[in-house]
Each structure stands twice: as structure tokens, then as C-alpha cells.
Scaffold this motif. Structure first.
Motif, PDB file in Angstrom:
ATOM      1  N   ARG A  85      37.604  23.768 -19.376  1.00 33.64           N
ATOM      2  CA  ARG A  85      36.723  24.553 -18.500  1.00 33.64           C
ATOM      3  C   ARG A  85      37.119  26.024 -18.581  1.00 33.64           C
ATOM      4  O   ARG A  85      38.300  26.361 -18.576  1.00 33.64           O
ATOM      5  CB  ARG A  85      36.839  24.089 -17.053  1.00 33.64           C
ATOM      6  N   VAL A  86      36.116  26.873 -18.652  1.00 33.04           N
ATOM      7  CA  VAL A  86      36.349  28.315 -18.734  1.00 33.04           C
ATOM      8  C   VAL A  86      35.628  28.977 -17.572  1.00 33.04           C
ATOM      9  O   VAL A  86      34.422  28.819 -17.396  1.00 33.04           O
ATOM     10  CB  VAL A  86      35.838  28.881 -20.078  1.00 33.04           C
ATOM     11  N   GLY A  87      36.386  29.707 -16.764  1.00 31.31           N
ATOM     12  CA  GLY A  87      35.806  30.410 -15.628  1.00 31.31           C
ATOM     13  C   GLY A  87      35.716  31.894 -15.906  1.00 31.31           C
ATOM     14  O   GLY A  87      36.629  32.478 -16.490  1.00 31.31           O
ATOM     15  N   SER A  88      34.578  32.482 -15.504  1.00 32.01           N
ATOM     16  CA  SER A  88      34.424  33.924 -15.668  1.00 32.01           C
ATOM     17  C   SER A  88      33.159  34.381 -14.955  1.00 32.01           C
ATOM     18  O   SER A  88      32.057  33.985 -15.330  1.00 32.01           O
ATOM     19  CB  SER A  88      34.330  34.297 -17.144  1.00 32.01           C
ATOM     20  N   GLU A  89      33.330  35.210 -13.945  1.00 34.66           N
ATOM     21  CA  GLU A  89      32.168  35.779 -13.271  1.00 34.66           C
ATOM     22  C   GLU A  89      31.361  36.622 -14.258  1.00 34.66           C
ATOM     23  O   GLU A  89      30.142  36.646 -14.223  1.00 34.66           O
ATOM     24  CB  GLU A  89      32.594  36.607 -12.061  1.00 34.66           C
ATOM     25  N   ALA A  90      32.053  37.301 -15.168  1.00 35.17           N
ATOM     26  CA  ALA A  90      31.362  38.144 -16.152  1.00 35.17           C
ATOM     27  C   ALA A  90      30.466  37.305 -17.071  1.00 35.17           C
ATOM     28  O   ALA A  90      29.350  37.711 -17.403  1.00 35.17           O
ATOM     29  CB  ALA A  90      32.377  38.939 -16.969  1.00 35.17           C
ATOM     30  N   VAL A  91      30.943  36.122 -17.480  1.00 32.89           N
ATOM     31  CA  VAL A  91      30.126  35.250 -18.339  1.00 32.89           C
ATOM     32  C   VAL A  91      28.949  34.697 -17.548  1.00 32.89           C
ATOM     33  O   VAL A  91      27.832  34.605 -18.064  1.00 32.89           O
ATOM     34  CB  VAL A  91      30.973  34.115 -18.947  1.00 32.89           C
ATOM     35  N   GLU A  92      29.182  34.351 -16.284  1.00 31.21           N
ATOM     36  CA  GLU A  92      28.078  33.859 -15.449  1.00 31.21           C
ATOM     37  C   GLU A  92      27.002  34.934 -15.300  1.00 31.21           C
ATOM     38  O   GLU A  92      25.804  34.640 -15.379  1.00 31.21           O
ATOM     39  CB  GLU A  92      28.604  33.410 -14.090  1.00 31.21           C
ATOM     40  N   GLN A  93      27.418  36.193 -15.094  1.00 32.10           N
ATOM     41  CA  GLN A  93      26.451  37.287 -14.965  1.00 32.10           C
ATOM     42  C   GLN A  93      25.708  37.512 -16.275  1.00 32.10           C
ATOM     43  O   GLN A  93      24.487  37.706 -16.287  1.00 32.10           O
ATOM     44  CB  GLN A  93      27.150  38.568 -14.516  1.00 32.10           C
ATOM     45  N   LEU A  94      26.421  37.500 -17.388  1.00 31.69           N
ATOM     46  CA  LEU A  94      25.804  37.642 -18.705  1.00 31.69           C
ATOM     47  C   LEU A  94      24.736  36.563 -18.899  1.00 31.69           C
ATOM     48  O   LEU A  94      23.611  36.846 -19.318  1.00 31.69           O
ATOM     49  CB  LEU A  94      26.886  37.530 -19.786  1.00 31.69           C
ATOM     50  N   HIS A  95      25.075  35.330 -18.584  1.00 31.98           N
ATOM     51  CA  HIS A  95      24.133  34.221 -18.748  1.00 31.98           C
ATOM     52  C   HIS A  95      22.907  34.414 -17.856  1.00 31.98           C
ATOM     53  O   HIS A  95      21.768  34.238 -18.314  1.00 31.98           O
ATOM     54  CB  HIS A  95      24.830  32.892 -18.452  1.00 31.98           C
ATOM     55  N   ARG A  96      23.111  34.794 -16.596  1.00 31.14           N
ATOM     56  CA  ARG A  96      21.975  35.020 -15.681  1.00 31.14           C
ATOM     57  C   ARG A  96      21.069  36.141 -16.194  1.00 31.14           C
ATOM     58  O   ARG A  96      19.844  36.029 -16.162  1.00 31.14           O
ATOM     59  CB  ARG A  96      22.474  35.337 -14.273  1.00 31.14           C
ATOM     60  N   ASP A  97      21.674  37.229 -16.675  1.00 32.55           N
ATOM     61  CA  ASP A  97      20.884  38.354 -17.192  1.00 32.55           C
ATOM     62  C   ASP A  97      20.012  37.916 -18.372  1.00 32.55           C
ATOM     63  O   ASP A  97      18.824  38.241 -18.437  1.00 32.55           O
ATOM     64  CB  ASP A  97      21.788  39.502 -17.641  1.00 32.55           C
ATOM     65  N   LEU A  98      20.621  37.196 -19.316  1.00 32.44           N
ATOM     66  CA  LEU A  98      19.865  36.766 -20.488  1.00 32.44           C
ATOM     67  C   LEU A  98      18.848  35.683 -20.130  1.00 32.44           C
ATOM     68  O   LEU A  98      17.761  35.647 -20.725  1.00 32.44           O
ATOM     69  CB  LEU A  98      20.818  36.312 -21.592  1.00 32.44           C
ATOM     70  N   GLN A  99      19.154  34.848 -19.159  1.00 33.55           N
ATOM     71  CA  GLN A  99      18.168  33.867 -18.680  1.00 33.55           C
ATOM     72  C   GLN A  99      16.917  34.586 -18.180  1.00 33.55           C
ATOM     73  O   GLN A  99      15.797  34.186 -18.511  1.00 33.55           O
ATOM     74  CB  GLN A  99      18.734  33.038 -17.523  1.00 33.55           C
ATOM     75  N   GLN A 100      17.119  35.616 -17.388  1.00 36.35           N
ATOM     76  CA  GLN A 100      15.970  36.367 -16.862  1.00 36.35           C
ATOM     77  C   GLN A 100      15.161  36.976 -18.002  1.00 36.35           C
ATOM     78  O   GLN A 100      13.931  36.940 -17.984  1.00 36.35           O
ATOM     79  CB  GLN A 100      16.435  37.450 -15.891  1.00 36.35           C
ATOM     80  N   GLU A 101      15.841  37.526 -18.973  1.00 38.72           N
ATOM     81  CA  GLU A 101      15.180  38.171 -20.108  1.00 38.72           C
ATOM     82  C   GLU A 101      14.336  37.182 -20.910  1.00 38.72           C
ATOM     83  O   GLU A 101      13.243  37.505 -21.360  1.00 38.72           O
ATOM     84  CB  GLU A 101      16.258  38.802 -21.012  1.00 38.72           C
ATOM     85  N   TRP A 102      14.837  35.974 -21.078  1.00 39.81           N
ATOM     86  CA  TRP A 102      14.204  35.005 -21.982  1.00 39.81           C
ATOM     87  C   TRP A 102      13.557  33.830 -21.261  1.00 39.81           C
ATOM     88  O   TRP A 102      13.185  32.841 -21.904  1.00 39.81           O
ATOM     89  CB  TRP A 102      15.245  34.467 -22.974  1.00 39.81           C
ATOM     90  N   TRP A 103      13.415  33.884 -19.955  1.00 39.77           N
ATOM     91  CA  TRP A 103      12.977  32.741 -19.149  1.00 39.77           C
ATOM     92  C   TRP A 103      11.784  31.978 -19.740  1.00 39.77           C
ATOM     93  O   TRP A 103      11.822  30.750 -19.819  1.00 39.77           O
ATOM     94  CB  TRP A 103      12.693  33.172 -17.719  1.00 39.77           C
ATOM     95  N   PRO A 104      10.730  32.643 -20.179  1.00 38.64           N
ATOM     96  CA  PRO A 104       9.567  31.881 -20.689  1.00 38.64           C
ATOM     97  C   PRO A 104       9.894  31.025 -21.916  1.00 38.64           C
ATOM     98  O   PRO A 104       9.194  30.053 -22.198  1.00 38.64           O
ATOM     99  CB  PRO A 104       8.548  32.957 -21.058  1.00 38.64           C
ATOM    100  N   TRP A 105      10.935  31.364 -22.646  1.00 36.35           N
ATOM    101  CA  TRP A 105      11.281  30.656 -23.878  1.00 36.35           C
ATOM    102  C   TRP A 105      12.269  29.514 -23.661  1.00 36.35           C
ATOM    103  O   TRP A 105      12.533  28.742 -24.580  1.00 36.35           O
ATOM    104  CB  TRP A 105      11.930  31.605 -24.882  1.00 36.35           C
TER     105      TRP A 105
END
Length: 170
Positions: A85-105
């Protein structure tokens, strides 16, 4: 109809951490299935036809990011394998940002909250996985690692083809 293979986005790990996980994969992953280095997957199935748009977003995004601090926090039993398991608030934020960018896909899997991990064993009998999980858990000490960039891959029904590497630049 587009026949481009789906794309996978992973987080690149610092050299020492990648070496640690790759050594464990070589030791514990079934050899006939171990055609990849250890990786932390951020997105499993991005549309291959959108590769130029995805690469443009990533090129811009990594300019603003410095290497990301990670905490390898523990082991995870996967039923037929073992992961760290890898914990990182920065990775969670990165993932959320890119999810928003690519949500329709995004596929339903990629729309979910990410639980970052690095798999070191998979597709083995449950008792083999449970034994390794217990063995590694007995001596596990949390440790720090670093995410150094993003890697874009084409999925080719088994092996992955490396397409682009996007090092963090800030």
C-alpha cells in the motif's frame, strides 16, 4: 471504428524504490506473467484515440509538479497476490485532478477513488499469497519513496508498450 489500444497511466517511482519492488516481483510473481516492471497504476483504461490530447494534458500538468512524497505504508492481501500500500495526499490530488479532466472518457473502474499500491505477486493460489503476505508483514517497516513522473503505456493484451515518460519538472 477506432482500433487504438487502451492507454494506461502509471506513476514512475524513484530508482531505489523501483529496484526494491522489481526484485520482489522477480522473486514472487509467476514468471510467465511477469512481463512488466513494478508499477503504481493511476488509470487502467484511457482511450487510445485520445493519446494526443492526453499527452498534452500530462505535458502541461508535470510542469507544475515537483517529485511527490510517498509513504509505503503496509502490505495488502489481494486474494491471489500481495501488494504494498502506498499513501500520498499528493497522489490522491493528482488522481482527482486528472479524473476531472478526463471524466467523460473514464471507465467505471477509473472513476473510483484510487487506492495506490504496487503489486509484487498476482495470479497465484490463495494459500501461496497468504503465506507471502504473512512472511513480508512480519518484518515490514514503513518507508518513504518518491514519485518522479508519469508514464503512459499502450495495453497490448498482455505486454504493455511504453509510449511516453513525463518527469515532474517543478
Amino acid at each position: 471504428m477506432d482500433t487504438s489500444p487502451p492507454l494506461i497511466l502509471t506513476l514512475a517511482l524513484d530508482e531505489a524504490t523501483a529496484g526494491f519492488f522489481n526484485a520482489l516481483r522477480r522473486q514472487h510473481f509467476p514468471p510467465e506473467r511477469n512481463y512488466l516492471d513494478a508499477h503504481l497504476t493511476l488509470f487502467h483504461h484511457l482511450p487510445g484515440a485520445e493519446q494526443p490530447a492526453i499527452a498534452a494534458v500530462l505535458s502541461e500538468y508535470v510542469r507544475r509538479l515537483a517529485p511527490l512524497p510517498l509513504q509505503v505504508a503496509g502490505l495488502q492481501f489481494l486474494g491471489q497476490g500481495v501488494a504494498y500500500r502506498v499513501g500520498s495526499e499528493a497522489v490522491e490530488q493528482l488522481h482527482r485532478d486528472l479524473q476531472q479532466e478526463w471524466w467523460p472518457w473514464l471507465t467505471p473502474q477509473d472513476r473510483q477513488k484510487r487506492r495506490p499500491h504496487v503489486t509484487i505477486q498476482n495470479k497465484v493460489r490463495p494459500e501461496v499469497a497468504r503465506s507471502l503476505h504473512q512472511q513480508l508483514s512480519a518484518s515490514f517497516e514503513p518507508f518513504a519513496a518518491t514519485g518522479t513522473g508519469l508514464q503512459l503505456w499502450a495495453y497490448r493484451n498482455g505486454p504493455w508498450e511504453a509510449l511516453q515518460h513525463f518527469p515532474f519538472q517543478a
